[in-house]
Scaffold this active site. Sequence first.
Site, short mmCIF file in Angstrom:
data_model
loop_
_atom_site.label_atom_id
_atom_site.label_comp_id
_atom_site.label_asym_id
_atom_site.label_seq_id
_atom_site.Cartn_x
_atom_site.Cartn_y
_atom_site.Cartn_z
N SER A 100 -31.35 9.92 -62.82
CA SER A 100 -32.05 8.81 -63.45
C SER A 100 -32.87 8.02 -62.45
CB SER A 100 -31.06 7.87 -64.15
OG SER A 100 -30.19 7.28 -63.19
N HIS A 109 -31.53 13.13 -68.86
CA HIS A 109 -30.71 11.97 -68.51
C HIS A 109 -29.90 11.53 -69.72
CE1 HIS A 109 -30.33 7.44 -67.75
NE2 HIS A 109 -29.38 8.05 -67.07
N GLU A 124 -32.80 11.30 -72.34
CA GLU A 124 -34.19 11.27 -71.90
C GLU A 124 -34.55 12.62 -71.29
OE1 GLU A 124 -35.22 6.87 -70.45
OE2 GLU A 124 -33.49 7.71 -69.40
N ASN A 162 -33.27 3.11 -67.73
CA ASN A 162 -32.85 2.32 -66.58
C ASN A 162 -33.92 1.35 -66.10
OD1 ASN A 162 -30.20 3.09 -66.36
ND2 ASN A 162 -30.60 4.78 -64.96
#
Length: 293
Positions: free
Chosen positions: A122, A143, A155, A193
Amino acid sequence: MSEGARKTVAVLGAGTMGSGIAVVMVRAGHPTLLYDISESGLARGIDTVRGFFETGVRKGKITQADADAATARLRGTTQISDLALADVVVEAVFEDLTLKKDLFGQLDEIVSDRTLFHTNTSTLSVTGIASGSRHPERVVGTHYCNPAPLMSLVEVADGRHTASWAHDATVSFLEGLDKTSVVTKDRPGFIVNRFLIPWENRCIDALESGLGTRDGIDAAVKSRLGHPMGPFQLLDIVGMDIHQQVATRLYEQLREPRFFPPPMVERMVAANDLGRKTGRGFYEYDNTRLFGS
């Protein structure tokens, strides 16, 4: 799931993310190899998977027969050569570029040329990780949101040389896991994130400054924002050491102060108050299984 739809999946790394991803795979019907270089780490990861299904049975969310069938699909190993028959490799080891590249380079000599390589990074470049393989076209960023067994979002980020067949096969595979794919660019933090780490940092700041209590902030986030768990409950599952690593790496790449972990994070890591896995974080736990109750 039909026999033909089943894939042999290898998950690299038996930590928080790796064990959570292993739960996802065996629950979806895939024979799964959980790989770790540490015997103790591997044992903990396997225990985490079993604990998830035991909790599910206790709460009436899954039958004992289905739980037994799922855990029977899992096998652990510390020998990378055992991954030779993997159709899909999901790398979920420590966020270290050299380590990830080296693992993919080793696997090039072991698995089929058509084996999909997924990296759960990530914070690192998918392109950079893919450069460790002589087949960068089969490397895709996937991710999984933490905790992986409970969150539906994954993701998907292509590297610079990711082939369309690898991307399409990855999205199809994730659909079979009952996951929702969101395609993003190969950029630090991807989508989740970029938003989550600064927000978690602000929640920690709010707690440290006395704006609210641990329970009050968690309750407000769940009841008003509709989150399935509060920020401190989530951080205890993720681990404060992992939050510190991810936040620091994003700060180093983006140089935005909002990514830098607050002072409380350093103190908690120094005290080994990492969360559920050490029995104490923002909360205290009798059961240190990551998905236990």
